[in-house]
Design an enzyme around this catalytic site. Structure first.
Site, PDB file in Angstrom:
ATOM      1  N   ASP A  63       0.821  -1.209   0.000  1.00 17.93           N
ATOM      2  CA  ASP A  63       0.000   0.000   0.000  1.00 17.93           C
ATOM      3  C   ASP A  63       0.856   1.261   0.000  1.00 17.93           C
ATOM      4  OD1 ASP A  63      -2.458   1.117  -0.179  1.00 17.93           O
ATOM      5  OD2 ASP A  63      -3.190   0.383   1.753  1.00 17.93           O
ATOM      6  N   HIS A  64       0.277   2.352  -0.462  1.00 23.32           N
ATOM      7  CA  HIS A  64       0.920   3.666  -0.444  1.00 23.32           C
ATOM      8  C   HIS A  64       0.024   4.633   0.326  1.00 23.32           C
ATOM      9  CE1 HIS A  64       3.703   3.086  -4.154  1.00 23.32           C
ATOM     10  NE2 HIS A  64       3.284   1.885  -3.734  1.00 23.32           N
TER      11      HIS A  64
END
Length: 225
Positions: free
Chosen positions: A90-91
């Protein structure tokens, strides 16, 4: 009725009629040694190519020591190309940029340490069928007995005994009515001994609700397996 003959410690659980071992199918528990991945007995994965690292094949973004875990229950069936995209992939989505600067320049870690340290587990129940090329996104929980269609992209939790398909995956239907679903959850056949599961095969390989009710009384009526 013959007893079930399955060795949970085997690497390749399928022997073809000609005696040849089918090398493309594995019990995942026998081939994965990763501190962030837990796999139950008799859950298998099938691939059409030779695989040297099964953990990297099914969960390519999950590194040892990551803040999240991948948990796969017993008797799951995972088809070729299925992937678990865990939280480490994830970012940051609430910031003005999604670019992970700290990955490339460690001096930026003070800005990113909090975001990188947060990770929720991905959880797959028991007796789950995950179809060819399906993708399970971060933080998803898939309930017992669910079916995930081929190429589905699962971004939300999946109820037990639901059939989901599409991108984003949505519930197509429930496999059984509420009473039968509750009975199956109560029976939790995957937690029984292998000889008990073998004795249950006429019920498990049927859609006989009355036989299922009797099995629940027999095996779970007193709260013991």
């Amino acid at each position: 009725m013959a007893d079930l003959s399955m060795d949970a410690r085997a690497r390749h659980p399928i022997t073809l009629p000609d005696g040849q071992v089918h090398s493309n199918t594995v019990w995942l528990k026998s081939v994965i040694d990763h501190p962030n991945i837990e796999v139950g007995d008799f859950s298998y994965y099938n691939d059409f190519e030779a695989v040297t690292d099964y953990a990297a094949r099914i969960a390519p973004y999950l590194f040892a020591g990551a803040p999240e875990r991948l948990r796969i229950g017993k008797f799951c069936q995972i088809a070729n190309g299925a992937r678990f995209v865990t939280s480490s992939a994830d970012h940051p989505k609430r910031w003005f940029t999604t670019f992970p600067f700290a990955v490339f320049d460690n001096s930026q870690m003070p800005y990113f340490s909090e975001a990188f340290s947060v990770g929720r587990d991905t959880s797959i129940g028991h007796d789950v069928w995950i179809g060819d090329g399906a993708v399970i996104l971060p933080r998803v929980a898939v309930g017992n007995g669910a079916i995930v269609g081929a190429r589905a992209v699962v971004a939300r939790d999946v109820p037990s005994y639901a059939v989901v398909a599409g991108n984003p995956a949505g519930t197509v239907r429930m496999r059984f009515d509420a009473e039968v679903t509750a009975l199956l959850e109560r029976l939790a056949w995957w937690d029984l001994r292998l000889d008990q599961i073998g004795a249950l095969m006429p019920v498990l390989a049927s859609a006989d609700a009355s036989a299922l009710r009797a099995a629940v009384v027999r095996y779970r009526g007193d709260g013991e397996g």
